[in-house]
Design a protein around this motif. Sequence first.
Motif, PDB file in Angstrom:
ATOM      1  N   HIS A  65       0.784  -1.228  -0.013  1.00 13.84           N
ATOM      2  CA  HIS A  65       0.008  -0.003  -0.047  1.00 13.84           C
ATOM      3  C   HIS A  65       0.971   1.281   0.026  1.00 13.84           C
ATOM      4  CE1 HIS A  65      -3.577  -2.353   0.591  1.00 13.84           C
ATOM      5  NE2 HIS A  65      -3.019  -3.025   1.553  1.00 13.84           N
ATOM      6  N   ASP A  66       1.999   1.277   0.610  1.00 11.94           N
ATOM      7  CA  ASP A  66       3.130   2.423   0.602  1.00 11.94           C
ATOM      8  C   ASP A  66       3.859   2.625  -0.596  1.00 11.94           C
ATOM      9  OD1 ASP A  66       3.665   2.228   3.986  1.00 11.94           O
ATOM     10  OD2 ASP A  66       1.775   2.978   3.032  1.00 11.94           O
ATOM     11  N   PRO A  67       3.561   3.519  -1.664  1.00  9.98           N
ATOM     12  CA  PRO A  67       4.411   3.913  -2.851  1.00  9.98           C
ATOM     13  C   PRO A  67       5.952   3.955  -2.331  1.00  9.98           C
ATOM     14  CG  PRO A  67       3.416   5.776  -2.131  1.00  9.98           C
ATOM     15  CD  PRO A  67       2.847   4.806  -1.089  1.00  9.98           C
ATOM     16  N   ILE A  68       6.751   3.459  -3.108  1.00 15.84           N
ATOM     17  CA  ILE A  68       8.161   3.447  -2.945  1.00 15.84           C
ATOM     18  C   ILE A  68       8.571   4.575  -3.788  1.00 15.84           C
ATOM     19  CG2 ILE A  68      10.489   2.331  -3.273  1.00 15.84           C
ATOM     20  CD1 ILE A  68       8.844  -0.290  -2.906  1.00 15.84           C
ATOM     21  N   HIS A  69       9.378   5.522  -3.272  1.00 14.31           N
ATOM     22  CA  HIS A  69       9.864   6.826  -4.107  1.00 14.31           C
ATOM     23  C   HIS A  69      11.355   6.721  -4.201  1.00 14.31           C
ATOM     24  CE1 HIS A  69       5.798   8.765  -3.720  1.00 14.31           C
ATOM     25  NE2 HIS A  69       5.863   8.419  -2.362  1.00 14.31           N
ATOM     26  N   LYS A  70      11.534   6.247  -5.400  1.00 17.18           N
ATOM     27  CA  LYS A  70      13.108   6.163  -5.496  1.00 17.18           C
ATOM     28  C   LYS A  70      13.801   7.419  -6.106  1.00 17.18           C
ATOM     29  CE  LYS A  70      13.202   1.313  -6.930  1.00 17.18           C
ATOM     30  NZ  LYS A  70      13.328   0.243  -7.822  1.00 17.18           N
ATOM     31  N   PRO A  71      14.873   7.873  -5.375  1.00 16.86           N
ATOM     32  CA  PRO A  71      15.253   9.298  -5.780  1.00 16.86           C
ATOM     33  C   PRO A  71      15.951   9.088  -7.165  1.00 16.86           C
ATOM     34  CG  PRO A  71      16.717   8.058  -4.109  1.00 16.86           C
ATOM     35  CD  PRO A  71      15.583   7.259  -4.180  1.00 16.86           C
ATOM     36  N   ALA A  72      15.626  10.237  -8.135  1.00  7.68           N
ATOM     37  CA  ALA A  72      16.438  10.254  -9.256  1.00  7.68           C
ATOM     38  C   ALA A  72      17.932  10.211  -9.219  1.00  7.68           C
ATOM     39  CB  ALA A  72      15.915  11.414  -9.922  1.00  7.68           C
ATOM     40  N   LEU A  73      18.688   9.470 -10.059  1.00  8.57           N
ATOM     41  CA  LEU A  73      20.003   9.291 -10.005  1.00  8.57           C
ATOM     42  C   LEU A  73      20.411  10.126 -11.064  1.00  8.57           C
ATOM     43  CD1 LEU A  73      20.402   5.405  -9.314  1.00  8.57           C
ATOM     44  CD2 LEU A  73      20.178   7.419  -7.660  1.00  8.57           C
ATOM     45  N   ARG A  74      22.030  10.817 -10.742  1.00  2.02           N
ATOM     46  CA  ARG A  74      22.464  11.289 -11.869  1.00  2.02           C
ATOM     47  C   ARG A  74      23.966  11.104 -11.739  1.00  2.02           C
ATOM     48  NH1 ARG A  74      24.914  15.918  -9.602  1.00  2.02           N
ATOM     49  NH2 ARG A  74      23.847  16.801  -7.677  1.00  2.02           N
ATOM     50  N   ARG A  75      24.694  11.014 -12.759  1.00  2.00           N
ATOM     51  CA  ARG A  75      25.953  10.566 -12.847  1.00  2.00           C
ATOM     52  C   ARG A  75      26.773  11.858 -12.350  1.00  2.00           C
ATOM     53  NH1 ARG A  75      30.324  11.076 -16.201  1.00  2.00           N
ATOM     54  NH2 ARG A  75      28.923  11.555 -17.966  1.00  2.00           N
ATOM     55  N   GLN A  76      27.907  11.504 -11.477  1.00  2.00           N
ATOM     56  CA  GLN A  76      28.811  12.772 -11.055  1.00  2.00           C
ATOM     57  C   GLN A  76      29.801  12.697 -11.939  1.00  2.00           C
ATOM     58  OE1 GLN A  76      28.710  14.559  -7.643  1.00  2.00           O
ATOM     59  NE2 GLN A  76      26.717  14.024  -8.457  1.00  2.00           N
ATOM     60  N   VAL A  77      30.331  13.937 -12.646  1.00  2.00           N
ATOM     61  CA  VAL A  77      31.125  14.202 -13.778  1.00  2.00           C
ATOM     62  C   VAL A  77      32.478  13.972 -12.967  1.00  2.00           C
ATOM     63  CG1 VAL A  77      32.094  15.848 -15.131  1.00  2.00           C
ATOM     64  CG2 VAL A  77      29.844  15.570 -15.142  1.00  2.00           C
ATOM     65  N   GLN A 109      25.715  19.837 -10.341  1.00  2.00           N
ATOM     66  CA  GLN A 109      26.993  19.454  -9.720  1.00  2.00           C
ATOM     67  C   GLN A 109      27.974  20.569 -10.215  1.00  2.00           C
ATOM     68  OE1 GLN A 109      28.953  16.011 -11.367  1.00  2.00           O
ATOM     69  NE2 GLN A 109      30.902  16.349 -10.338  1.00  2.00           N
ATOM     70  N   LEU A 110      28.442  21.215  -9.259  1.00  2.00           N
ATOM     71  CA  LEU A 110      29.282  22.728  -9.479  1.00  2.00           C
ATOM     72  C   LEU A 110      30.712  21.987 -10.109  1.00  2.00           C
ATOM     73  CD1 LEU A 110      29.073  25.172  -6.841  1.00  2.00           C
ATOM     74  CD2 LEU A 110      28.479  25.485  -9.226  1.00  2.00           C
ATOM     75  N   ASN A 111      31.073  22.959 -11.060  1.00  2.00           N
ATOM     76  CA  ASN A 111      32.354  22.847 -11.497  1.00  2.00           C
ATOM     77  C   ASN A 111      33.552  23.025 -10.106  1.00  2.00           C
ATOM     78  OD1 ASN A 111      35.387  23.976 -12.102  1.00  2.00           O
ATOM     79  ND2 ASN A 111      34.385  23.291 -14.250  1.00  2.00           N
ATOM     80  N   PHE A 115      27.023  21.010 -14.041  1.00  2.00           N
ATOM     81  CA  PHE A 115      26.710  19.766 -14.838  1.00  2.00           C
ATOM     82  C   PHE A 115      25.199  19.371 -14.251  1.00  2.00           C
ATOM     83  CE2 PHE A 115      25.855  15.432 -15.213  1.00  2.00           C
ATOM     84  CZ  PHE A 115      26.037  14.945 -16.679  1.00  2.00           C
ATOM     85  N   PRO A 116      24.188  19.302 -15.130  1.00  2.00           N
ATOM     86  CA  PRO A 116      24.243  19.498 -16.563  1.00  2.00           C
ATOM     87  C   PRO A 116      24.234  21.218 -16.973  1.00  2.00           C
ATOM     88  CG  PRO A 116      21.904  18.989 -15.857  1.00  2.00           C
ATOM     89  CD  PRO A 116      22.859  18.831 -14.673  1.00  2.00           C
ATOM     90  N   LEU A 117      24.276  21.380 -18.166  1.00  2.00           N
ATOM     91  CA  LEU A 117      24.588  22.914 -18.284  1.00  2.00           C
ATOM     92  C   LEU A 117      23.398  23.683 -18.247  1.00  2.00           C
ATOM     93  CD1 LEU A 117      26.599  22.902 -21.567  1.00  2.00           C
ATOM     94  CD2 LEU A 117      27.384  23.992 -19.531  1.00  2.00           C
ATOM     95  N   VAL A 118      23.523  24.848 -17.468  1.00  2.00           N
ATOM     96  CA  VAL A 118      22.296  25.756 -17.389  1.00  2.00           C
ATOM     97  C   VAL A 118      22.480  27.054 -18.137  1.00  2.00           C
ATOM     98  CG1 VAL A 118      21.391  24.568 -15.394  1.00  2.00           C
ATOM     99  CG2 VAL A 118      22.985  26.604 -15.074  1.00  2.00           C
TER     100      VAL A 118
END
Length: 357
Positions: free
Chosen positions: A87-99, A188-190, A236-239
């Motif tokens: 009954h409880d939804p599983i919220h998986k955090p979004a993953l992003r690769r570290q440059v 991710q900051l330079n 990263f990513p570019l903004v």
Amino acid sequence: MPIPGLPANAVGSRVVEYGSPWQRSPPPHASSLLESATDGTLIRTEDEEVAPSESGRRRKKFKRLVRGFRRVFDPTSSKRLTQSSIHDPIHKPALRRQVKPEEWRAYGYWARPYIRGVGVVRNSSPRPVAHESELDPDDIFGDLWGRHGSPHPERWVPLSRHPFLPPRPDAFVLPDPASPTPTPRELQLNPYLEHQLLGMPSIVFDISMEPTAITFSATENLIPLMPGDLAQPATFPLVTRIVISAVADDTAHPWPWPITIYNSSGVKVEDVFDCIYENFRQFLTRDEYDRLSEKKRYLVQRVLQARCKPLSDSPYAPEYTDEGVRRHDYMLDRTLFRGLEPHPHEDDTWIMFVGSH
């Protein structure tokens, strides 16, 4: 040979040799790539999963033992667990690769390649151009020299591609205007822009001095940042937009001089440094100066007098004069850039940290 003291993402002195294909930076090993959830939670690498530490094995064994005792003394626990998992939804955090550092460095190689005998040319371009295609080597390199052997880096055709040249890194794609802009906490900051809590930052950037004076802090000799270092992406990513809305530990609320940095092709390290410098070299208005406390005005006046003092007592020495108080005078001796962090109370802005030399 690497220069001792340079950070891992520094471009250094690697040059493009005409007639020699460019060798890519060593790619990061797949098993060593760290991924991070948007809330900063670190995900274990493949190596850590395959070979867990002894303490990790003990913790896992203890947890299995505790779960076994719970099932023995509370038979309904497993049933409750099964129901809650349904009954409880599983919220998986979004993953992003570290440059990795070599990826920041690779972008600098591509954006500002250093060609022996000519110097640094501008390979990246602020806007798309029609001639982004394979060109003949003679057309690329031959036009960089004049009739009498004088270098002409301004003749370089931006976005040129050739096996002799560094390729554009795949990780840094142009910002998509149709996609939502990531928040600072999702970026991710330079490394040049990361907040350094303790010790000296990897670079020495006095916000009261032009960015051309930025040097590395840990090298034996004074070594300035290369154009390829300054051309690296800020995030990263570019903004396309970065807003600095506060300075840490400053009593002014709200911060009276927010900094907006914009680049349609993605904000670069150079953009951040240039905008910070241009912001703090502006003069205080009369109203801004009058709103300062009496003690603050006294301290600012002392900084101004020290900055405008003649360099020599000789009557023939030109005296340096200024037209008034600048914003970096307001900062007193806290003009050493120490990096950025996401603003703790605003979702879409950054806070800047400064310190004394």
